[in-house]
Each structure stands twice: as C-alpha cells, then as structure tokens.
Design a protein around this motif. Structure first.
Motif, PDB file in Angstrom:
ATOM      1  N   ALA A 131       0.831  -1.215   0.000  1.00 18.29           N
ATOM      2  CA  ALA A 131       0.000   0.000   0.000  1.00 18.29           C
ATOM      3  C   ALA A 131       0.862   1.261   0.000  1.00 18.29           C
ATOM      4  O   ALA A 131       1.648   1.470  -0.921  1.00 18.29           O
ATOM      5  CB  ALA A 131      -0.991  -0.026   1.153  1.00 18.29           C
ATOM      6  N   ASP A 132       0.764   2.089   1.047  1.00 15.86           N
ATOM      7  CA  ASP A 132       1.439   3.387   1.051  1.00 15.86           C
ATOM      8  C   ASP A 132       2.653   3.406   1.969  1.00 15.86           C
ATOM      9  O   ASP A 132       3.041   4.467   2.469  1.00 15.86           O
ATOM     10  CB  ASP A 132       0.456   4.483   1.460  1.00 15.86           C
ATOM     11  N   SER A 133       3.252   2.251   2.196  1.00 13.46           N
ATOM     12  CA  SER A 133       4.509   2.195   2.968  1.00 13.46           C
ATOM     13  C   SER A 133       5.657   2.149   1.961  1.00 13.46           C
ATOM     14  O   SER A 133       6.158   3.199   1.556  1.00 13.46           O
ATOM     15  CB  SER A 133       4.491   0.999   3.927  1.00 13.46           C
ATOM     16  N   LEU A 134       6.080   0.981   1.539  1.00 12.30           N
ATOM     17  CA  LEU A 134       7.021   0.868   0.421  1.00 12.30           C
ATOM     18  C   LEU A 134       6.239   1.008  -0.868  1.00 12.30           C
ATOM     19  O   LEU A 134       5.267   0.292  -1.099  1.00 12.30           O
ATOM     20  CB  LEU A 134       7.735  -0.487   0.472  1.00 12.30           C
ATOM     21  N   MET A 135       6.669   1.943  -1.717  1.00 12.70           N
ATOM     22  CA  MET A 135       5.990   2.169  -2.988  1.00 12.70           C
ATOM     23  C   MET A 135       6.988   1.974  -4.119  1.00 12.70           C
ATOM     24  O   MET A 135       8.200   2.052  -3.909  1.00 12.70           O
ATOM     25  CB  MET A 135       5.391   3.578  -3.028  1.00 12.70           C
ATOM     26  N   VAL A 136       6.480   1.692  -5.308  1.00 14.22           N
ATOM     27  CA  VAL A 136       7.373   1.549  -6.452  1.00 14.22           C
ATOM     28  C   VAL A 136       8.164   2.844  -6.630  1.00 14.22           C
ATOM     29  O   VAL A 136       7.589   3.917  -6.801  1.00 14.22           O
ATOM     30  CB  VAL A 136       6.573   1.204  -7.725  1.00 14.22           C
ATOM     31  N   MET A 137       9.470   2.752  -6.487  1.00 14.29           N
ATOM     32  CA  MET A 137      10.409   3.870  -6.614  1.00 14.29           C
ATOM     33  C   MET A 137      10.262   4.924  -5.519  1.00 14.29           C
ATOM     34  O   MET A 137      10.761   6.028  -5.652  1.00 14.29           O
ATOM     35  CB  MET A 137      10.279   4.547  -7.988  1.00 14.29           C
ATOM     36  N   GLY A 138       9.585   4.605  -4.431  1.00 14.34           N
ATOM     37  CA  GLY A 138       9.422   5.607  -3.382  1.00 14.34           C
ATOM     38  C   GLY A 138       8.963   4.995  -2.080  1.00 14.34           C
ATOM     39  O   GLY A 138       9.030   3.782  -1.868  1.00 14.34           O
ATOM     40  N   CYS A 139       8.490   5.852  -1.187  1.00 12.06           N
ATOM     41  CA  CYS A 139       7.812   5.414   0.026  1.00 12.06           C
ATOM     42  C   CYS A 139       6.754   6.460   0.357  1.00 12.06           C
ATOM     43  O   CYS A 139       6.794   7.577  -0.149  1.00 12.06           O
ATOM     44  CB  CYS A 139       8.784   5.214   1.194  1.00 12.06           C
ATOM     45  N   GLY A 140       5.808   6.076   1.186  1.00 16.79           N
ATOM     46  CA  GLY A 140       4.727   6.990   1.524  1.00 16.79           C
ATOM     47  C   GLY A 140       5.200   8.165   2.366  1.00 16.79           C
ATOM     48  O   GLY A 140       6.203   8.073   3.079  1.00 16.79           O
ATOM     49  N   ARG A 141       4.471   9.257   2.272  1.00 15.25           N
ATOM     50  CA  ARG A 141       4.751  10.386   3.158  1.00 15.25           C
ATOM     51  C   ARG A 141       4.519   9.975   4.608  1.00 15.25           C
ATOM     52  O   ARG A 141       3.648   9.150   4.898  1.00 15.25           O
ATOM     53  CB  ARG A 141       3.849  11.582   2.824  1.00 15.25           C
ATOM     54  N   VAL A 142       5.302  10.554   5.488  1.00 13.72           N
ATOM     55  CA  VAL A 142       5.187  10.221   6.911  1.00 13.72           C
ATOM     56  C   VAL A 142       4.208  11.203   7.538  1.00 13.72           C
ATOM     57  O   VAL A 142       4.577  12.302   7.939  1.00 13.72           O
ATOM     58  CB  VAL A 142       6.570  10.263   7.594  1.00 13.72           C
ATOM     59  N   PHE A 143       2.947  10.802   7.601  1.00 14.47           N
ATOM     60  CA  PHE A 143       1.893  11.676   8.093  1.00 14.47           C
ATOM     61  C   PHE A 143       1.684  11.549   9.600  1.00 14.47           C
ATOM     62  O   PHE A 143       1.541  12.537  10.305  1.00 14.47           O
ATOM     63  CB  PHE A 143       0.566  11.373   7.382  1.00 14.47           C
ATOM     64  N   GLU A 144       1.613  10.332  10.100  1.00 15.76           N
ATOM     65  CA  GLU A 144       1.246  10.113  11.508  1.00 15.76           C
ATOM     66  C   GLU A 144       2.398   9.565  12.341  1.00 15.76           C
ATOM     67  O   GLU A 144       2.492   9.859  13.528  1.00 15.76           O
ATOM     68  CB  GLU A 144       0.067   9.131  11.590  1.00 15.76           C
ATOM     69  N   GLY A 145       3.236   8.747  11.736  1.00 19.30           N
ATOM     70  CA  GLY A 145       4.343   8.154  12.467  1.00 19.30           C
ATOM     71  C   GLY A 145       5.558   9.057  12.469  1.00 19.30           C
ATOM     72  O   GLY A 145       5.476  10.258  12.220  1.00 19.30           O
ATOM     73  N   THR A 146       6.700   8.462  12.726  1.00 17.51           N
ATOM     74  CA  THR A 146       7.960   9.195  12.759  1.00 17.51           C
ATOM     75  C   THR A 146       8.876   8.683  11.649  1.00 17.51           C
ATOM     76  O   THR A 146       8.684   7.582  11.114  1.00 17.51           O
ATOM     77  CB  THR A 146       8.666   9.003  14.104  1.00 17.51           C
TER      78      THR A 146
END
Length: 254
Positions: A131-146
């Motif tokens: 889903a929005d953790s490890l993404m193809v060529m990227g990673c998700g924005r850190v909205f709630e965690g650290t």
C-alpha cells in the motif's frame, strides 16, 4: 500460479488488487478505494468476493468497503492498531496470518505513513502488498508516524527475498523516478529503470508490481546505506537513518 493477482485501477491513481487462490477458488481484495471498478472486475470474471484485506484507514483505501460488504458479504480484515477503520470482522497485528483458501499472508506492521499501517506478505506467491509504505520507486509520506518508524518499516520489507513482487497502493512511479534521478543520477540502474517506467506509462500500463531486488537497486529510499549514494548527497559517514530522513525531507519539498 497459486495466487492470481488482478490489478484494478481506481480513482485517479489508486490500485486495488483482486486475489484468487487457485486451489480453492476463493477471492480476496487488498484495499477498496472505490467499489465500482472492483465490482466490474469481479463481474467480468464471474467471481464473488470472500475476503477484504485493508492496510490503513485513509479514505482512498477503504471508501468502497460498505458497498462491497453489502454486495458480497466478505470477511473484512484490517490492522488492529489502526484508528478510524471501517468495522472489521478481524483485527490483525504483526506476525499473525490470514488465509485465502490455501494462500496464506503474513501480517507485517509497517507504521510511518499512518500509525497502524500494515502490509500483507504471501511468501509462497512471492507477493508483498505494501500500500502506502514501500511504494514503487518511493515510500509513503510520513503523516502520523515518525521518520525512524518509517525507516524501520522499510528495512523490514527490504529484508524479504529479491524475487518478492511489490504491489503498492498508487501509480506514482513517474514522479518518483524524477525525484530519484535528482538524488541518485550517477546510478546506471536508475537510468534503465527511468526508461522502462516511461515506456510503461506511455502505453498506459501500470508500473506495479516491481521486484524487490529492482527496488533495492533503484529506489532512493532503499539506497541510503550505499556509500556512493551518501557521497552524492554530501552525507558520507552519516547513519543510514539520518540519510533516509534527509532523502524524505527532499522528496517532500520536491
């Protein structure tokens, strides 16, 4: 193939995934951005829906659940630790398993984008639904965690076998590869990847899934331990977590 995966484009850039266990004929779904395209894909194949696997609470991953539940009566599984989820039949946490017929997914807790985000890893099918953790060529924005949480989450997924196919929640590869070239332009593997992504998107073809081995070689968020990568950023000798934080900061401002 023990687990058939059907990519279902939803909304403007989301992906949902229909999963069919070959042995039992059971059908599952990873995330439900909207019901319409998912119902159409099920009807086209003459499938029912037995199970919904949710990764996190954001509306563009759960909005279709009520309509799908009403239409098919599937079991709905999601993260026990996540806030604001639709009603779940089962909440799951790290190390637990969810069965779709004979296909079994291990639950990985991967906080960062949200505090309770989880991923599903089907080892026998070599498939990771991140889903929005490890993404193809990227990673998700850190909205709630650290940032340390997200770095630990990426490390957990990056430790899976190279052949693992990564199915992420959005079609972000074109913008992600532009950023990657800005921070890792000396990487020849990245040049080839950029050309491949441009060709796929030119034909309207999804860039998912991608092998974890390819991601490790080209995704800047998985390259932060590389000595040459650190040198290019002017961060030689810096701890990997610090380099990750700087790369995420640059991507947020890109």
């Amino acid at each position: 193939m023990p687990l058939e995966v059907v990519i279902v484009p939803c909304r403007t850039d989301n992906y949902a995934y229909l999963l069919r266990d070959e042995a039992s004929g059971k059908v599952g779904l990873v995330d439900a951005p909207e019901a319409g395209p998912i119902i159409a894909a099920l009807k086209e194949r003459g499938w029912r829906l037995d199970l919904i696997l949710l990764t996190h609470h954001h509306d563009d991953h759960v909005a279709g659940v009520p309509e799908l539940r009403a239409a098919f009566g599937p079991e709905v599984v999601g993260p026990a630790a996540e806030a604001r989820m639709p009603p779940l039949d089962r909440g799951v946490k790290e190390g637990e398993h969810v069965a779709l017929g004979e296909s079994v997914a291990e639950v990985l807790e991967v906080p960062g984008h949200t505090l309770g985000h989880i991923a599903y890893y089907f080892a026998t099918a070599e498939a990771l639904f991140s889903a929005d953790s490890l993404m193809v060529m990227g990673c998700g924005r850190v909205f709630e965690g650290t940032l340390p949480q997200m770095w630990e989450s990426l490390g957990k997924m990056a430790a899976l076998p190279d052949a693992t196919m990564v199915y992420s929640g959005h079609e972000y590869a074109e913008s992600n590869v532009r950023f990657a070239l800005s921070v890792d332009g000396a990487n020849p593997a990245l040049d080839a990847r950029a050309a491949e992504i441009a060709a796929l998107r030119g034909k309207g073809t999804p860039t998912v899934p991608a092998s974890l081995g390819l991601e490790r070689a080209t995704n800047p968020f998985l390259r932060v331990a590389d000595t040459g990568f650190k040198e290019n950023l002017g961060l030689s000798g810096s701890p990997d977590a610090q380099v990750f934080a700087e790369v995420r900061r640059r991507k947020d401002a890109f």
